[in-house]
Design an enzyme around this catalytic site. Sequence first.
Site, PDB file in Angstrom:
ATOM      1  N   LYS A 264       0.819  -1.205   0.000  1.00  0.00           N
ATOM      2  CA  LYS A 264       0.000   0.000   0.000  1.00  0.00           C
ATOM      3  C   LYS A 264       0.863   1.269   0.000  1.00  0.00           C
ATOM      4  O   LYS A 264       2.082   1.194   0.217  1.00  0.00           O
ATOM      5  CB  LYS A 264      -0.923  -0.033   1.224  1.00  0.00           C
ATOM      6  CG  LYS A 264      -1.916  -1.199   1.191  1.00  0.00           C
ATOM      7  CD  LYS A 264      -2.864  -1.123   2.376  1.00  0.00           C
ATOM      8  CE  LYS A 264      -3.890  -2.242   2.320  1.00  0.00           C
ATOM      9  NZ  LYS A 264      -4.905  -2.096   3.385  1.00  0.00           N
TER      10      LYS A 264
ATOM     11  N   TYR B 149     -12.776  -2.262  -3.564  1.00  0.00           N
ATOM     12  CA  TYR B 149     -13.343  -2.231  -2.206  1.00  0.00           C
ATOM     13  C   TYR B 149     -14.873  -2.164  -2.206  1.00  0.00           C
ATOM     14  O   TYR B 149     -15.472  -1.747  -1.207  1.00  0.00           O
ATOM     15  CB  TYR B 149     -12.731  -1.071  -1.416  1.00  0.00           C
ATOM     16  CG  TYR B 149     -11.288  -1.341  -1.032  1.00  0.00           C
ATOM     17  CD1 TYR B 149     -10.984  -2.310  -0.072  1.00  0.00           C
ATOM     18  CD2 TYR B 149     -10.225  -0.666  -1.625  1.00  0.00           C
ATOM     19  CE1 TYR B 149      -9.668  -2.590   0.279  1.00  0.00           C
ATOM     20  CE2 TYR B 149      -8.907  -0.940  -1.279  1.00  0.00           C
ATOM     21  CZ  TYR B 149      -8.638  -1.908  -0.327  1.00  0.00           C
ATOM     22  OH  TYR B 149      -7.347  -2.191   0.016  1.00  0.00           O
TER      23      TYR B 149
ATOM     24  N   ASN C  61      -2.020  -0.314   7.032  1.00  0.00           N
ATOM     25  CA  ASN C  61      -1.524  -1.636   7.434  1.00  0.00           C
ATOM     26  C   ASN C  61      -0.617  -2.296   6.400  1.00  0.00           C
ATOM     27  O   ASN C  61      -0.558  -3.506   6.279  1.00  0.00           O
ATOM     28  CB  ASN C  61      -2.696  -2.550   7.849  1.00  0.00           C
ATOM     29  CG  ASN C  61      -3.677  -2.790   6.712  1.00  0.00           C
ATOM     30  OD1 ASN C  61      -3.511  -2.245   5.621  1.00  0.00           O
ATOM     31  ND2 ASN C  61      -4.667  -3.629   6.960  1.00  0.00           N
TER      32      ASN C  61
ATOM     33  N   HIS D  60      -2.026  -5.410   1.406  1.00  0.00           N
ATOM     34  CA  HIS D  60      -3.328  -6.052   1.184  1.00  0.00           C
ATOM     35  C   HIS D  60      -3.054  -7.427   0.589  1.00  0.00           C
ATOM     36  O   HIS D  60      -2.141  -7.578  -0.216  1.00  0.00           O
ATOM     37  CB  HIS D  60      -4.177  -5.245   0.203  1.00  0.00           C
ATOM     38  CG  HIS D  60      -5.363  -6.019  -0.281  1.00  0.00           C
ATOM     39  ND1 HIS D  60      -6.521  -6.118   0.449  1.00  0.00           N
ATOM     40  CD2 HIS D  60      -5.537  -6.802  -1.389  1.00  0.00           C
ATOM     41  CE1 HIS D  60      -7.369  -6.909  -0.198  1.00  0.00           C
ATOM     42  NE2 HIS D  60      -6.790  -7.337  -1.312  1.00  0.00           N
TER      43      HIS D  60
ATOM     44  N   GLU E 271      -9.567 -10.171  -7.878  1.00  0.00           N
ATOM     45  CA  GLU E 271      -8.592  -9.091  -7.677  1.00  0.00           C
ATOM     46  C   GLU E 271      -7.437  -9.177  -8.677  1.00  0.00           C
ATOM     47  O   GLU E 271      -6.960  -8.145  -9.168  1.00  0.00           O
ATOM     48  CB  GLU E 271      -8.061  -9.137  -6.239  1.00  0.00           C
ATOM     49  CG  GLU E 271      -9.138  -8.766  -5.225  1.00  0.00           C
ATOM     50  CD  GLU E 271      -8.662  -8.852  -3.779  1.00  0.00           C
ATOM     51  OE1 GLU E 271      -9.431  -8.440  -2.893  1.00  0.00           O
ATOM     52  OE2 GLU E 271      -7.531  -9.338  -3.536  1.00  0.00           O
TER      53      GLU E 271
HETATM   54  P1  CMP Z   1      -7.537  -4.462   3.338  1.00  0.00           P
HETATM   55  O1  CMP Z   1      -7.068  -5.863   3.546  1.00  0.00           O
HETATM   56  O2  CMP Z   1      -6.911  -3.709   2.219  1.00  0.00           O
HETATM   57  O3  CMP Z   1      -9.135  -4.426   3.170  1.00  0.00           O
HETATM   58  C1  CMP Z   1      -9.938  -3.335   3.587  1.00  0.00           C
HETATM   59  C2  CMP Z   1      -9.110  -2.232   4.180  1.00  0.00           C
HETATM   60  O4  CMP Z   1      -9.812  -1.192   4.828  1.00  0.00           O
HETATM   61  C3  CMP Z   1      -8.242  -2.844   5.258  1.00  0.00           C
HETATM   62  O5  CMP Z   1      -7.237  -3.638   4.684  1.00  0.00           O
HETATM   63  C4  CMP Z   1      -7.780  -1.617   6.032  1.00  0.00           C
HETATM   64  O6  CMP Z   1      -6.617  -1.038   5.503  1.00  0.00           O
HETATM   65  C5  CMP Z   1      -8.927  -0.623   5.811  1.00  0.00           C
HETATM   66  N1  CMP Z   1      -9.631  -0.381   7.058  1.00  0.00           N
HETATM   67  C6  CMP Z   1      -9.635   0.782   7.709  1.00  0.00           C
HETATM   68  N2  CMP Z   1     -10.388   0.689   8.821  1.00  0.00           N
HETATM   69  C7  CMP Z   1     -10.868  -0.574   8.874  1.00  0.00           C
HETATM   70  C8  CMP Z   1     -11.709  -1.272   9.787  1.00  0.00           C
HETATM   71  N3  CMP Z   1     -12.208  -0.698  10.871  1.00  0.00           N
HETATM   72  N4  CMP Z   1     -11.992  -2.584   9.532  1.00  0.00           N
HETATM   73  C9  CMP Z   1     -11.498  -3.182   8.416  1.00  0.00           C
HETATM   74  N5  CMP Z   1     -10.701  -2.553   7.512  1.00  0.00           N
HETATM   75  C10 CMP Z   1     -10.385  -1.259   7.745  1.00  0.00           C
END
Ligand code: CMP
Length: 151
Positions: free
Chosen positions: A11, A51, A114, A117, A128
């Site tokens: 990311k 998303y 984080n 992904h 994806e």
């Molecule tokens: P990702 O695996 O990319 O899928 C959804 C993304 O939304 C997740 O990782 C996080 O980076 C982001 N995100 C932010 N807040 C939340 C939350 N409360 N719960 C889940 N995903 C979140």
Amino acid sequence: MAIERTLIIVKPDGVQRALVGQVIARFESRGLRIAGLKLMRISRELAEDHYAEHKGKPFYEGTVRYMTSAPVVVMVLEGPDAIAAARATMGATNPLNAQPGTLRADFGLNISRNIVHGSDKPETAEREINLYFKPDELLSYERAGDAWLTE
Ligand code: CMP
């Protein structure tokens, strides 16, 4: 043990913090093979598509805005049980819940930042991968020494 493919995104925070090499190294040294790899800027349209299942959730808009804010590195990794293997290497979505030794625990603190992904299941992986790669951008090949992975 099925040979699978999974989509991984380093990311914007991972690219900005110069962690791309370390992220790839963790997956590679685990044994996963790179089938496709590129640096790109995600468009708003692509992020909304990716998303879509989170549309309406409180974090949706922020996630779309963040994922489109700066370049990312996307890759397809291939190997035995690649989806679960990559998820274990990444750790829990919230870095605060991730086990030490995982990418998200070792490199992050914030669920919105984080680092990586990864696809969560085979149907998602296929969807994806098709969002980010054309078929001719993906290569299947053997690496010297890969046989041990499936013995
Ligand atoms: P990702 O695996 O990319 O899928 C959804 C993304 O939304 C997740 O990782 C996080 O980076 C982001 N995100 C932010 N807040 C939340 C939350 N409360 N719960 C889940 N995903 C979140």
